[in-house]
Design a protein around this motif. Structure first.
Motif, mmCIF file in Angstrom:
data_model
loop_
_atom_site.group_PDB
_atom_site.id
_atom_site.type_symbol
_atom_site.label_atom_id
_atom_site.label_comp_id
_atom_site.label_asym_id
_atom_site.label_seq_id
_atom_site.Cartn_x
_atom_site.Cartn_y
_atom_site.Cartn_z
ATOM 1 N N SER A 224 0.904 -1.113 -0.021
ATOM 2 C CA SER A 224 0.072 0.056 -0.177
ATOM 3 C C SER A 224 0.879 1.368 0.160
ATOM 4 O O SER A 224 0.257 2.278 -0.118
ATOM 5 N N TRP A 225 2.025 1.065 0.182
ATOM 6 C CA TRP A 225 2.947 2.131 0.120
ATOM 7 C C TRP A 225 3.528 2.736 -1.226
ATOM 8 O O TRP A 225 3.464 2.070 -2.253
ATOM 9 N N SER A 226 3.716 4.029 -1.231
ATOM 10 C CA SER A 226 4.371 4.873 -2.330
ATOM 11 C C SER A 226 5.762 4.229 -2.606
ATOM 12 O O SER A 226 6.452 3.845 -1.537
ATOM 13 N N ARG A 227 6.395 4.781 -3.459
ATOM 14 C CA ARG A 227 7.765 4.394 -3.582
ATOM 15 C C ARG A 227 8.748 5.101 -2.803
ATOM 16 O O ARG A 227 9.726 4.463 -2.278
ATOM 17 N N GLU A 228 8.195 6.406 -2.405
ATOM 18 C CA GLU A 228 8.836 7.049 -1.376
ATOM 19 C C GLU A 228 8.792 6.279 0.049
ATOM 20 O O GLU A 228 9.779 6.404 0.795
ATOM 21 N N GLU A 229 7.785 5.878 0.242
ATOM 22 C CA GLU A 229 7.630 5.290 1.735
ATOM 23 C C GLU A 229 8.264 4.072 1.607
ATOM 24 O O GLU A 229 8.996 3.781 2.770
ATOM 25 N N LYS A 230 8.437 3.142 0.571
ATOM 26 C CA LYS A 230 9.207 2.093 0.452
ATOM 27 C C LYS A 230 10.726 2.213 0.825
ATOM 28 O O LYS A 230 11.426 1.631 1.454
ATOM 29 N N ASP A 231 11.120 3.705 0.159
ATOM 30 C CA ASP A 231 12.565 3.976 0.437
ATOM 31 C C ASP A 231 12.936 4.194 1.609
ATOM 32 O O ASP A 231 13.830 4.014 2.245
ATOM 33 N N LEU A 232 11.739 5.100 2.329
ATOM 34 C CA LEU A 232 11.987 5.460 3.630
ATOM 35 C C LEU A 232 12.396 4.128 4.536
ATOM 36 O O LEU A 232 12.944 4.115 5.357
ATOM 37 N N CYS A 233 11.433 3.155 4.219
ATOM 38 C CA CYS A 233 11.451 1.896 5.104
ATOM 39 C C CYS A 233 12.864 1.274 5.031
ATOM 40 O O CYS A 233 13.758 0.708 5.855
ATOM 41 N N VAL A 234 13.333 1.046 3.789
ATOM 42 C CA VAL A 234 14.489 0.560 3.262
ATOM 43 C C VAL A 234 15.820 1.306 3.897
ATOM 44 O O VAL A 234 16.826 0.894 4.635
ATOM 45 N N ASP A 235 15.758 2.701 3.890
ATOM 46 C CA ASP A 235 16.723 3.524 4.340
ATOM 47 C C ASP A 235 17.033 3.321 5.816
ATOM 48 O O ASP A 235 17.916 4.084 6.475
ATOM 49 N N ALA A 236 16.094 3.126 6.700
ATOM 50 C CA ALA A 236 15.953 2.900 8.135
ATOM 51 C C ALA A 236 16.870 1.700 8.480
ATOM 52 O O ALA A 236 16.972 1.625 9.722
ATOM 53 N N THR A 237 17.234 1.022 7.519
ATOM 54 C CA THR A 237 18.044 -0.453 7.892
ATOM 55 C C THR A 237 19.178 -0.068 8.732
ATOM 56 O O THR A 237 19.509 -0.861 9.735
ATOM 57 N N GLN A 238 20.046 0.903 8.631
ATOM 58 C CA GLN A 238 20.994 1.201 9.265
ATOM 59 C C GLN A 238 20.688 1.522 10.669
ATOM 60 O O GLN A 238 21.437 1.220 11.565
ATOM 61 N N ALA A 239 19.930 2.426 10.816
ATOM 62 C CA ALA A 239 19.502 2.872 12.133
ATOM 63 C C ALA A 239 18.878 1.637 12.999
ATOM 64 O O ALA A 239 19.040 1.511 14.342
ATOM 65 N N ALA A 240 18.328 0.727 12.212
ATOM 66 C CA ALA A 240 17.656 -0.682 12.905
ATOM 67 C C ALA A 240 18.863 -1.377 13.530
ATOM 68 O O ALA A 240 18.967 -1.785 14.715
ATOM 69 N N PHE A 241 20.084 -1.742 12.637
ATOM 70 C CA PHE A 241 21.049 -2.148 13.238
ATOM 71 C C PHE A 241 21.900 -1.628 14.041
ATOM 72 O O PHE A 241 22.362 -2.092 15.140
ATOM 73 N N GLN A 242 21.718 -0.288 14.023
ATOM 74 C CA GLN A 242 22.453 0.494 15.349
ATOM 75 C C GLN A 242 21.850 0.328 16.501
ATOM 76 O O GLN A 242 22.453 0.048 17.860
ATOM 77 N N GLY A 243 20.558 0.486 16.653
ATOM 78 C CA GLY A 243 19.588 0.169 17.917
ATOM 79 C C GLY A 243 19.903 -1.213 18.419
ATOM 80 O O GLY A 243 20.377 -1.274 19.500
ATOM 81 N N GLY A 244 19.879 -2.103 17.812
ATOM 82 C CA GLY A 244 20.189 -3.536 17.978
ATOM 83 C C GLY A 244 21.419 -3.675 18.430
ATOM 84 O O GLY A 244 21.697 -4.322 19.537
ATOM 85 N N GLY A 245 22.440 -3.014 17.791
ATOM 86 C CA GLY A 245 23.781 -3.317 18.005
ATOM 87 C C GLY A 245 24.109 -2.611 19.362
ATOM 88 O O GLY A 245 24.967 -3.219 20.154
ATOM 89 N N MET A 246 23.659 -1.395 19.739
ATOM 90 C CA MET A 246 23.909 -0.593 20.930
ATOM 91 C C MET A 246 23.397 -1.599 22.288
ATOM 92 O O MET A 246 24.228 -1.773 23.008
ATOM 93 N N LEU A 247 22.132 -2.338 21.749
ATOM 94 C CA LEU A 247 21.919 -3.225 23.092
ATOM 95 C C LEU A 247 22.868 -4.325 23.217
ATOM 96 O O LEU A 247 23.377 -4.797 24.410
ATOM 97 N N ASN A 248 23.358 -4.882 22.230
ATOM 98 C CA ASN A 248 24.156 -6.252 22.181
ATOM 99 C C ASN A 248 25.463 -5.811 22.701
ATOM 100 O O ASN A 248 26.102 -6.796 23.188
ATOM 101 N N ALA A 249 25.719 -4.597 22.660
ATOM 102 C CA ALA A 249 27.120 -4.029 23.045
ATOM 103 C C ALA A 249 27.441 -4.081 24.768
ATOM 104 O O ALA A 249 28.435 -4.206 25.172
#
Length: 258
Positions: A224-249
């Motif tokens: 249901s997302w526009s191309r822009e919304e899909k890009d926003l989701c994909v581009d958040a991947t690094q932030a998601a990894f950083q969040g999980g990585g901080m916890l595992n630290a």
């Protein structure tokens, strides 16, 4: 009990969390999977995640640079692990509260009571460790508080515009735990808990089916997302990894944001 814990640490000093263990493994299938890529997750989200994996984490597709191994591998303590569990629970609780937010209900209802929820199992585990090892339950640390705040801010963006990024965090965080998270759990079980498996690493029902159902719900939403919304989701991947990585630290003895 504390003496038993100390002896266990001393007797298991060869079983440690090393830098070769991914701090945050996304839980995506590798290229050896027989399933052809289908849909938004396999075609886009997974590719973004592979760029953040090293070759040791994802042998056929990892693209990130390997981290140098420490001269003296760090040995995770029970205190480190308890802080990790407490902060992890805080983050999972926030995820699960967001999914029932009345402002977002229409969009996020498919992600309520999926079977992936971890807040309850973590409460059982935290209480077990506190009682069994005579420890004081710590307050949520800065690491967990910062990541939870970031998630709440995404949920609060007007007109649900933060939902694509939020779903990226949700997908990577929950699915990471079913893969790399369980690997870390086994290490901690051997190192600190006499091979006891915590509830954090158990799910009621067929985990493969639960994950498949959640992935299907994400695909329906992404369609249901526009191309822009899909890009926003994909581009958040690094932030998601950083969040999980901080916890595992925490497992490396790091108790403040990297």
């Amino acid at each position: 009990n504390n003496n038993n814990n100390n002896n266990n640490n001393n007797n298991n000093n060869n079983r440690v969390i090393r830098n070769s263990t991914p701090l945050f493994n996304s839980g995506h299938p590798t290229a050896t999977s027989t399933e052809a890529p289908t849909g938004f997750i396999d075609k886009e989200l997974r590719g973004a995640a592979m760029k953040l994996h090293t070759r040791s984490q994802a042998p056929t597709e990892g693209e990130a640079q390997e981290m140098a191994a420490p001269t003296e591998p760090y040995i995770t303590t029970m205190d480190d692990y308890l802080h990790f569990l407490v902060d992890s629970q805080h983050v999972y609780r926030v995820f699960e509260e967001i999914m029932t937010d009345t402002e977002l209900t229409a969009v996020l209802t498919p992600f309520v009571d999926t079977g992936l929820e971890r807040t309850g199992p973590l409460e059982t585990d935290i209480q077990f460790i506190v009682n069994e090892y005579e420890m004081v339950r710590p307050e949520v640390g800065e690491i967990g508080a910062i990541y939870a705040k970031e998630l709440r801010e995404l949920a609060a963006v007007k007109d649900n515009e933060g939902v694509p990024q939020l779903i990226c965090h949700y997908y990577n965080h929950y699915f990471a735990h079913t893969a790399g998270g369980r690997m870390i759990g086994k290490q901690m079980s051997s190192l600190l808990l006499n091979k006891k498996t915590l509830e954090f690493y158990k799910w009621d029902g067929d985990l493969k089916k639960i994950k498949s159902d959640v992935k299907n719900s994400i695909e329906v939403l992404a369609a249901s997302w526009s191309r822009e919304e899909k890009d926003l989701c994909v581009d958040a991947t690094q932030a998601a990894f950083q969040g999980g990585g901080m916890l595992n630290a925490y497992l490396m003895g790091i108790s403040s944001p990297l």
